[in-house]
Design an enzyme around this catalytic site. Structure first.
Site, PDB file in Angstrom:
ATOM      1  N   GLY A   1       6.053  -1.465   6.766  1.00 48.46           N
ATOM      2  CA  GLY A   1       7.279  -1.885   6.839  1.00 48.46           C
ATOM      3  C   GLY A   1       8.390  -0.832   7.440  1.00 48.46           C
ATOM      4  N   GLU A   2       9.503  -1.355   7.918  1.00 44.30           N
ATOM      5  CA  GLU A   2      10.506  -0.702   8.632  1.00 44.30           C
ATOM      6  C   GLU A   2      11.704  -0.533   7.590  1.00 44.30           C
ATOM      7  OE1 GLU A   2      11.702   0.838  11.810  1.00 44.30           O
ATOM      8  OE2 GLU A   2      13.406   1.088  10.243  1.00 44.30           O
TER       9      GLU A   2
ATOM     10  N   SER B   1      11.935   6.863   7.710  1.00 47.78           N
ATOM     11  CA  SER B   1      11.376   6.720   9.152  1.00 47.78           C
ATOM     12  C   SER B   1      11.806   5.466   9.606  1.00 47.78           C
ATOM     13  CB  SER B   1       9.766   6.844   9.047  1.00 47.78           C
ATOM     14  OG  SER B   1       9.307   6.776  10.196  1.00 47.78           O
TER      15      SER B   1
ATOM     16  N   GLU C   1       0.869  -1.089  -0.082  1.00 45.80           N
ATOM     17  CA  GLU C   1       0.045  -0.060   0.060  1.00 45.80           C
ATOM     18  C   GLU C   1       0.852   1.246   0.086  1.00 45.80           C
ATOM     19  OE1 GLU C   1      -2.947  -0.463   3.128  1.00 45.80           O
ATOM     20  OE2 GLU C   1      -3.367  -2.573   2.340  1.00 45.80           O
TER      21      GLU C   1
ATOM     22  N   SER D   1       9.897   7.191  15.179  1.00 47.49           N
ATOM     23  CA  SER D   1       8.704   6.927  15.627  1.00 47.49           C
ATOM     24  C   SER D   1       8.990   6.798  17.125  1.00 47.49           C
ATOM     25  CB  SER D   1       8.184   5.929  14.894  1.00 47.49           C
ATOM     26  OG  SER D   1       8.081   5.872  13.637  1.00 47.49           O
ATOM     27  N   LEU D   2       8.897   7.648  17.920  1.00 43.16           N
ATOM     28  CA  LEU D   2       9.094   7.807  19.346  1.00 43.16           C
ATOM     29  C   LEU D   2       7.940   7.388  20.053  1.00 43.16           C
ATOM     30  CD1 LEU D   2      11.455   8.570  21.205  1.00 43.16           C
ATOM     31  CD2 LEU D   2      10.345  10.732  21.568  1.00 43.16           C
ATOM     32  N   HIS D   3       7.006   7.802  20.084  1.00 50.59           N
ATOM     33  CA  HIS D   3       5.677   7.436  20.440  1.00 50.59           C
ATOM     34  C   HIS D   3       5.519   7.087  22.023  1.00 50.59           C
ATOM     35  CE1 HIS D   3       4.957   7.033  16.422  1.00 50.59           C
ATOM     36  NE2 HIS D   3       5.265   5.877  16.338  1.00 50.59           N
TER      37      HIS D   3
ATOM     38  N   CYS E   1       3.886   8.702   0.367  1.00 53.69           N
ATOM     39  CA  CYS E   1       4.303   7.777   1.235  1.00 53.69           C
ATOM     40  C   CYS E   1       4.507   6.428   0.694  1.00 53.69           C
ATOM     41  CB  CYS E   1       3.452   7.796   2.282  1.00 53.69           C
ATOM     42  SG  CYS E   1       3.653   6.572   3.751  1.00 53.69           S
TER      43      CYS E   1
ATOM     44  N   ASN F   1      -5.226   7.406  14.972  1.00 55.35           N
ATOM     45  CA  ASN F   1      -6.523   6.844  14.043  1.00 55.35           C
ATOM     46  C   ASN F   1      -6.700   5.631  14.420  1.00 55.35           C
ATOM     47  OD1 ASN F   1      -6.591   9.357  11.996  1.00 55.35           O
ATOM     48  ND2 ASN F   1      -4.527   8.575  11.644  1.00 55.35           N
TER      49      ASN F   1
ATOM     50  N   CYS G   1       4.776  -3.209  16.446  1.00 51.09           N
ATOM     51  CA  CYS G   1       4.292  -2.103  17.148  1.00 51.09           C
ATOM     52  C   CYS G   1       2.817  -1.926  17.498  1.00 51.09           C
ATOM     53  CB  CYS G   1       4.829  -0.613  16.579  1.00 51.09           C
ATOM     54  SG  CYS G   1       6.256  -0.434  16.114  1.00 51.09           S
TER      55      CYS G   1
ATOM     56  N   CYS H   1      -1.036   7.216   8.929  1.00 50.24           N
ATOM     57  CA  CYS H   1       0.016   6.482   9.642  1.00 50.24           C
ATOM     58  C   CYS H   1      -0.334   5.304  10.701  1.00 50.24           C
ATOM     59  CB  CYS H   1       0.894   7.362  10.400  1.00 50.24           C
ATOM     60  SG  CYS H   1       2.323   6.683  11.228  1.00 50.24           S
TER      61      CYS H   1
ATOM     62  N   CYS I   1       5.537  -6.287   8.345  1.00 52.07           N
ATOM     63  CA  CYS I   1       6.635  -5.677   9.265  1.00 52.07           C
ATOM     64  C   CYS I   1       6.518  -6.771  10.248  1.00 52.07           C
ATOM     65  CB  CYS I   1       5.985  -4.434   9.533  1.00 52.07           C
ATOM     66  SG  CYS I   1       7.574  -3.543  10.777  1.00 52.07           S
TER      67      CYS I   1
ATOM     68  N   CYS J   1      -0.179  -0.520  15.521  1.00 47.87           N
ATOM     69  CA  CYS J   1       0.055  -0.649  13.910  1.00 47.87           C
ATOM     70  C   CYS J   1      -0.700  -1.758  13.353  1.00 47.87           C
ATOM     71  CB  CYS J   1       1.515  -0.571  13.763  1.00 47.87           C
ATOM     72  SG  CYS J   1       1.872  -0.476  11.942  1.00 47.87           S
TER      73      CYS J   1
HETATM   74  S1  SF4 Z   1       4.750   1.129  13.117  1.00 48.35           S
HETATM   75 FE1  SF4 Z   1       6.261   0.852  11.407  1.00 48.35          FE
HETATM   76  S2  SF4 Z   1       8.028  -0.400  12.346  1.00 48.35           S
HETATM   77 FE2  SF4 Z   1       6.220  -0.296  13.884  1.00 48.35          FE
HETATM   78  S3  SF4 Z   1       4.915  -2.220  13.283  1.00 48.35           S
HETATM   79 FE3  SF4 Z   1       3.932  -0.479  11.813  1.00 48.35          FE
HETATM   80  S4  SF4 Z   1       5.004  -0.615  10.088  1.00 48.35           S
HETATM   81 FE4  SF4 Z   1       6.305  -1.769  11.616  1.00 48.35          FE
END
Ligand code: SF4
Length: 356
Positions: free
Chosen positions: A172-173, A204, A103, A227-229, A116, A303, A127, A346, A123, A130
């Site tokens: 993905g990372e 990112s 996507e 991506s701190l969060h 994007c 979201n 997280c 995101c 992934c 996600c």
């Molecule tokens: S936020 Fe990014 S690194 Fe974390 S699971 Fe989702 S896609 Fe992977």
């Protein structure tokens, strides 16, 4: 051309979109085709947006006829394209050659277009907020599959925006697939092609510290977003499990070093989860992190994803958090969560779309 060009079924040809111009020139040289033809082909494909070799009128007829047996100009098919109500955001579900789906999202704002892109199918990092993390990792994308996402989105939108940014914030990372990501960046940079400057590219990461150092060594000068969060290791261990391996202090050290090495501010991405990481103490800690390195803070109101327990904070809570940060952090933006209504925002990519 001294040699006949190879007549192969086009599905045996490597994808054009994974080739640097120098590589294409090498392949053409085998058939006696001079290197400047590779420059012309790059211009046709990336600047004039031609996908049919037969239309590349300044190439000799045999090359026009046989180019697709040297490299394949086909793009991944769009299995689905969803458009936001205001028309500014499109989410693309693209089918790759092996049937895997990725996507990608285009977001138009008054200032710019942003594409994007995804770097992996799924992934591995899980997280906890996600949608992509729920899928697990299927495979890494190849460089051509990354570049082709940009070209496919541009084609769909008729290249109305000649200036655009690219963010590696899709599925993905990216730093877990650094070889393909950096190769794609090289191809996107080429002045004979898309000519995308490093300042218009952001990678990112959820916090792969050794790969942040590797990225710095590559000297690509692209922007880094972290991506701190969370502002405590206790909470970040839960939200972004890779934190157990590389905790916040190590991550911020790496981001600081990266920022100094490329002369750019790091973006601290902070997804605001109602009642979880939106306290005034969190805002104060986040501000102190932000002051300690060249950075800007991007607050992303969450979201919601069905099946996950997290909530979006109230508008008042979002405002209070931002107001607490503003005077103390060097630069703060609250992301307009474009595409939230069609799950293109995101943390929402990955097969959980309403009608996927
Ligand atoms: S936020 Fe990014 S690194 Fe974390 S699971 Fe989702 S896609 Fe992977």
């Amino acid at each position: 051309m001294s040699n006949a060009l190879p007549i192969l079924p086009s599905d045996a040809s490597p994808s054009f979109y994974g080739m640097r111009r120098e590589r294409l020139a090498e392949k053409l040289a085998v058939y006696g085709v001079p290197a400047y033809r590779a420059d012309q082909i790059f211009s046709w494909v990336y600047q004039k947006h031609t996908r049919d070799a037969g239309e590349m009128m300044n190439l000799p007829a045999p090359l026009r006829r046989d180019l697709t047996s040297i490299c394949d100009l086909a793009l991944p098919a769009a299995a689905k394209v969803m458009r936001s109500a205001d028309g500014d955001t499109h989410k693309f579900v693209l089918t790759l050659a092996d049937g895997a789906r990725v996507e990608s999202v285009s977001m138009r704002s008054p200032k710019r277009m942003t594409f994007c892109v995804s770097s992996q199918v799924g992934c591995a990092l899980k997280c906890s907020f996600c949608a992509t993390g729920l899928m697990g990792l299927t495979r890494n994308l190849r460089a051509e599959e990354i570049v082709a996402q940009v070209v496919a989105m541009g084609d769909y939108l008729n290249w109305e925006d000649d200036r655009f940014n690219i963010v590696f914030m899709g599925m993905g990372e990216p730093l877990a697939n650094l070889a393909a990501v950096s190769e794609a960046i090289h191809i996107l940079h080429d002045d004979h092609g898309i000519g995308l400057g490093a300042r218009r590219i952001t990678v990112s990461t959820s916090g792969l510290v050794p790969q942040i150092h590797e990225l710095a060594k590559l000297g690509l000068q692209v922007g880094l977003a972290v991506s701190l969060h969370a502002t405590t290791d206790e909470l970040r261990d839960q939200l972004v499990p890779v934190n157990k391996r590389w905790p916040i202090a190590e991550l911020l050290d790496a981001a600081r070093e990266y920022g100094h090495s490329v002369g750019r501010r790091t973006t601290l991405e902070y997804t605001l989860l109602g009642g979880v990481n939106d306290s005034m103490a969190d805002a104060d800690r986040l501000a102190s992190f932000a002051r300690a390195l060249p950075s800007k803070v991007n607050i992303i109101p969450y979201n919601p994803v069905p099946g996950l327990p997290w909530k979006r904070p109230s508008p008042e809570a979002i405002e209070a958090f931002a107001q607490r940060l503003y005077p103390h952090a060097p630069a703060v933006t609250v992301r307009d969560t474009k595409g939230g209504e069609m799950w293109a925002a995101c943390g929402q990519l990955g097969g959980l779309s309403p009608d996927a």
